[in-house]
Scaffold this motif. Structure first.
Motif, short mmCIF file in Angstrom:
data_model
loop_
_atom_site.label_atom_id
_atom_site.label_comp_id
_atom_site.label_asym_id
_atom_site.label_seq_id
_atom_site.Cartn_x
_atom_site.Cartn_y
_atom_site.Cartn_z
N TRP A 149 0.89 -1.37 0.03
CA TRP A 149 0.05 0.22 0.10
C TRP A 149 0.84 1.30 0.12
O TRP A 149 2.06 1.12 0.12
CB TRP A 149 -0.98 0.13 1.01
CG TRP A 149 -0.45 -0.22 2.46
CD1 TRP A 149 -0.04 -1.47 2.94
CD2 TRP A 149 0.07 0.77 3.45
NE1 TRP A 149 0.48 -1.20 4.35
CE2 TRP A 149 0.61 0.16 4.60
CE3 TRP A 149 0.01 2.21 3.31
CZ2 TRP A 149 0.88 0.74 5.77
CZ3 TRP A 149 0.64 2.78 4.69
CH2 TRP A 149 1.00 1.97 5.71
N SER A 150 0.24 2.33 -0.22
CA SER A 150 0.99 3.66 -0.17
C SER A 150 0.10 4.84 0.32
O SER A 150 -0.93 4.62 0.33
CB SER A 150 1.36 4.03 -1.75
OG SER A 150 1.94 2.92 -2.32
N VAL A 151 0.95 5.81 0.81
CA VAL A 151 0.25 6.87 1.19
C VAL A 151 0.67 8.20 0.23
O VAL A 151 1.96 8.22 0.14
CB VAL A 151 0.75 7.39 2.79
CG1 VAL A 151 0.17 8.71 3.22
CG2 VAL A 151 0.34 6.35 3.45
N TYR A 152 -0.18 8.73 -0.17
CA TYR A 152 0.20 9.97 -1.27
C TYR A 152 -0.44 11.31 -0.93
O TYR A 152 -1.28 11.33 -0.16
CB TYR A 152 -0.07 9.46 -2.50
CG TYR A 152 -1.16 9.11 -3.03
CD1 TYR A 152 -1.95 10.01 -3.83
CD2 TYR A 152 -2.00 7.99 -2.72
CE1 TYR A 152 -3.45 9.72 -4.28
CE2 TYR A 152 -3.03 7.43 -2.82
CZ TYR A 152 -3.80 8.25 -3.86
OH TYR A 152 -5.08 8.00 -4.14
N ASP A 211 8.60 -3.30 4.52
CA ASP A 211 9.69 -2.68 3.68
C ASP A 211 8.95 -1.29 3.33
O ASP A 211 8.00 -1.13 2.73
CB ASP A 211 9.80 -3.34 2.46
CG ASP A 211 11.03 -2.59 1.26
OD1 ASP A 211 11.04 -1.28 1.51
OD2 ASP A 211 11.72 -3.47 0.69
N VAL A 212 9.75 0.03 3.91
CA VAL A 212 9.06 1.28 3.69
C VAL A 212 9.98 1.88 2.95
O VAL A 212 11.13 2.09 3.20
CB VAL A 212 8.63 1.78 4.96
CG1 VAL A 212 8.20 3.30 4.82
CG2 VAL A 212 7.92 0.86 5.99
N ARG A 213 9.55 2.70 1.74
CA ARG A 213 10.18 3.53 0.93
C ARG A 213 9.63 4.92 0.78
O ARG A 213 8.41 4.78 0.48
CB ARG A 213 10.65 3.12 -0.30
CG ARG A 213 11.40 1.64 -0.44
CD ARG A 213 11.38 0.91 -1.53
NE ARG A 213 11.79 -0.34 -1.41
CZ ARG A 213 12.54 -1.13 -1.78
NH1 ARG A 213 13.60 -0.46 -2.81
NH2 ARG A 213 13.17 -2.42 -1.69
N THR A 216 5.24 -2.29 2.10
CA THR A 216 4.99 -3.64 1.85
C THR A 216 5.16 -4.49 3.10
O THR A 216 6.17 -4.46 3.65
CB THR A 216 5.86 -4.41 0.65
OG1 THR A 216 5.50 -3.64 -0.55
CG2 THR A 216 5.15 -5.88 0.50
N VAL A 217 4.06 -4.82 3.83
CA VAL A 217 3.99 -5.85 5.03
C VAL A 217 3.94 -7.26 4.32
O VAL A 217 2.99 -7.41 3.51
CB VAL A 217 2.93 -5.31 5.98
CG1 VAL A 217 3.12 -6.49 7.00
CG2 VAL A 217 3.09 -4.06 6.45
N GLN A 218 4.68 -8.00 4.84
CA GLN A 218 4.60 -9.31 4.41
C GLN A 218 4.85 -10.41 5.51
O GLN A 218 5.69 -10.01 6.38
CB GLN A 218 5.33 -9.79 3.12
CG GLN A 218 6.72 -9.91 3.39
CD GLN A 218 7.46 -10.32 1.82
OE1 GLN A 218 6.86 -10.18 0.94
NE2 GLN A 218 8.89 -10.58 1.97
#
Length: 139
Positions: free
Chosen positions: A56-59, A111-113, A130-132
């Protein structure tokens, strides 16, 4: 390898994602297609071995707010039982800030970018998450 119920894993991954969003304390638009179950590529295709991924993303948030959200994750993740295993830049030409963390029992990873539009020509700035889960066998 652990035997787990796939629906339980999916629920737990989505809960971890929600908690990470709360830790970020950021107001913006959030993409969310929900968690998906995928085969673990590192195992023989005949085996029933899976992992759950939730990208998912925040924008539509100023980059400075995104940078502050990344800082909040740096301090918040360890308090919530995550170990930060990477805090630096990714391998892209833009060298985007990246945080990779694993849950204490290593059942989950995140993983956060931060993708900064000032380093990309056409794409809007966003934080990509991305959480896995770890790979598991179905019960």
């Amino acid at each position: 390898m652990e035997v787990r119920d796939g629906e339980t894993v999916k629920t737990q991954v989505e809960q971890a994602s929600s908690r990470i969003l709360e830790m970020m304390e950021i107001k913006g638009k959030v993409t969310d297609v929900g968690a998906v179950t995928v085969r673990c590529a590192e195992y023989d295709s005949d085996e029933e071995v899976y992992r759950v991924r939730h990208p998912w993303s925040v924008y539509q948030v100023p980059v400075s707010d995104m940078e502050n959200a990344m800082d909040r994750l740096r301090s918040g993740l360890p308090k919530e039982g995550w170990e930060i295993v990477k805090d630096g830049v990714d391998g892209s030409p833009a060298k985007s800030p990246q945080i990779v963390a694993e849950s204490k029992g290593q059942e989950y990873a995140v993983d956060v970018r931060l993708l900064d539009e000032r380093k990309y020509s056409d794409d809007p700035s966003l934080i990509e998450v991305t959480v896995q889960s770890a790979c598991y066998r179905v019960n």
